[in-house]
Design an enzyme around this catalytic site. Structure first.
Site, short mmCIF file in Angstrom:
data_model
loop_
_atom_site.label_atom_id
_atom_site.label_comp_id
_atom_site.label_asym_id
_atom_site.label_seq_id
_atom_site.Cartn_x
_atom_site.Cartn_y
_atom_site.Cartn_z
N LYS A 181 0.83 -1.21 0.00
CA LYS A 181 0.00 0.00 0.00
C LYS A 181 0.87 1.27 0.00
O LYS A 181 2.10 1.17 0.03
CB LYS A 181 -0.95 -0.03 1.19
CG LYS A 181 -1.90 -1.23 1.19
CD LYS A 181 -2.76 -1.31 -0.06
CE LYS A 181 -4.03 -2.12 0.07
NZ LYS A 181 -3.87 -3.58 0.20
C1 LIG Z 1 -5.37 -4.30 0.61
C2 LIG Z 1 -6.83 -4.09 0.58
C3 LIG Z 1 -7.66 -4.44 1.65
C4 LIG Z 1 -7.18 -5.25 2.81
O1 LIG Z 1 -6.17 -4.68 3.51
P1 LIG Z 1 -5.39 -5.54 4.62
O2 LIG Z 1 -4.73 -4.48 5.45
O3 LIG Z 1 -4.41 -6.39 3.89
O4 LIG Z 1 -6.39 -6.33 5.37
C5 LIG Z 1 -8.99 -4.11 1.61
N1 LIG Z 1 -9.52 -3.48 0.54
C6 LIG Z 1 -8.76 -3.16 -0.53
C7 LIG Z 1 -9.40 -2.46 -1.67
C8 LIG Z 1 -7.41 -3.46 -0.55
O5 LIG Z 1 -6.67 -3.16 -1.64
#
Ligand SMILES: *Cc1c(COP(=O)(O)O)cnc(C)c1O
Length: 378
Positions: A181
């Protein structure tokens, strides 16, 4: 000759993160302490909200948002199928039913308000929007839609930290600090809620529904606790928070680098490979999490991805349409979302992260032009 592989998305990590982690170890206090609280405060402040709750992932955060908002069995929640499955799973964790909504069109691949309006039922309780690729959905319009129907609005803000008014329109919102992210704590998430009592509910749900915190008890400020609800262990630890505090100081700069690289991609792709369409041609507030493009019809995406891989360029797909994964297809058969299905069949995600420079963008675009050129002449 060995070519350097251009990766899809890399975290930026360095000496400051190392130092922060060492300091946590030396402190001897590893979880739910002052750093977690400081990270919550700093993240809230950056987004101009009063408070926030740190959790172990965005998935856990979305689960707690829905729980604390009272969504459960028998309720329907509108959700795009163009998302990571975590968005949908959170709805299913609370026993509610996801109602898949189509995207507007291939230029604005956000959940369509008109398709949502057509899918309202007497069970609809909430709308879960997702800021695809970091591009903010039209939050004011969704707020009006939700207020008119008395629906709750939840933002899956995993792609969009520190941009525009993200997290401020939803009744609750969740962010992700997973490794790929815009900023990372390895694993981690953050939750906002409009109503302070909902946020306190989330804070308590995060740690087994206990009425006092670990640190308070350790310090002797509290000797006992009560358990007032069925809670979870969705805590963030001090190592994660210490990294988060460092990463947060660079987040705005990284987002801005991502936007610059995206603008460069748009310019070069329009010049060299005009057959390729790039979503979000109209300017949007964006954290530029992803660089999505749409291949022209008739080209094999797998062949393009193979060609790019041979040139040392990683690519990916965001996302396969969720309603076609076998788990959801078995549970919710017969769903048709024509715009989502067309978009998902042609979408390709190019490398985008703050470690790239303008020359890397040139290399990706040249590689893509060459691969497509070869395919059209075959
Ligand atoms: C990465 C992601 C999540 C989940 O995030 P985590 O922290 O890995 O649980 C949820 N929604 C979207 C759109 C994502 O890209």
């Amino acid at each position: 000759m060995e070519i350097q592989v251009l990766s899809l998305g890399d975290p930026v990590l360095g000496e400051e993160e190392k130092g922060a982690l060492i300091a946590v170890i030396e402190s001897g206090w590893l979880t739910m302490g002052e750093r977690v609280r400081a990270f919550e405060n700093a993240f809230a402040q950056m987004h101009d909200v009063a408070d926030a709750v740190a959790v172990c992932s965005c998935t856990a955060g979305l689960h707690l948002c829905l729980l604390a908002l009272g969504i459960g069995e028998g309720d329907e929640v509108m959700v795009p199928a163009l998302t990571f499955v975590a968005t949908i799973n959170a709805i299913m964790y609370v026993g509610a039913t996801p109602v898949f909504v189509d995207i507007e069109n291939s230029d604005t691949p956000h959940m369509s308000i008109s398709d949502a309006a057509a899918k309202v039922s007497n069970k609809t309780r909430a709308v879960m929007v997702m800021h695809y690729g970091g591009y903010l959905v039209d939050l004011p319009s969704w707020r009006i839609f939700c207020d008119e129907h008395e629906f709750l609005l939840v933002e899956d803000a995993a792609h969009a930290p520190a941009v525009g008014e993200v997290g401020r329109w939803g009744d609750a919102s969740a962010f992700s600090f997973f490794t790929n992210k815009n900023m990372t704590t390895a694993e981690g998430g953050m939750v906002f809620a409009k109503d302070a009592s909902v946020l306190e509910w989330i804070r308590r749900l995060r740690a087994h529904g206990m009425t006092t915190g670990t640190l308070e008890r350790h310090r002797g400020h509290a000797y006992s606790y009560d358990v007032t609800m069925l809670g979870y262990n969705y805590r963030m630890n001090e190592l994660q928070a210490s990294m988060g505090l460092v990463q947060l100081t660079r987040l705005r700069k990284w987002n801005s680098t991502r936007r610059d690289l995206s603008a460069h991609y748009r310019e070069l792709l329009a010049q060299s490979v005009p057959l390729i369409k790039i979503p979000f041609s109209v300017s949007h507030d964006t954290a530029a999490h992803l660089m999505p493009i749409l291949l022209p019809e008739g080209y094999s995406r797998q062949a393009v991805m193979d060609g790019l891989r041979e040139a040392g360029i990683q690519s990916s797909i965001h996302y396969p349409p969720a309603h076609f994964f076998s788990f959801y297809m078995q549970k919710f058969p017969g769903i048709s979302l024509p715009n989502t299905e067309d978009f998902c069949s042609r979408e390709l995600t190019l490398p985008l992260h703050p470690g790239l420079d303008m020359q890397d963008v040139v290399r990706v675009v040249d590689g893509l032009a060459r691969v497509l050129g070869k395919m059209s002449s075959e």
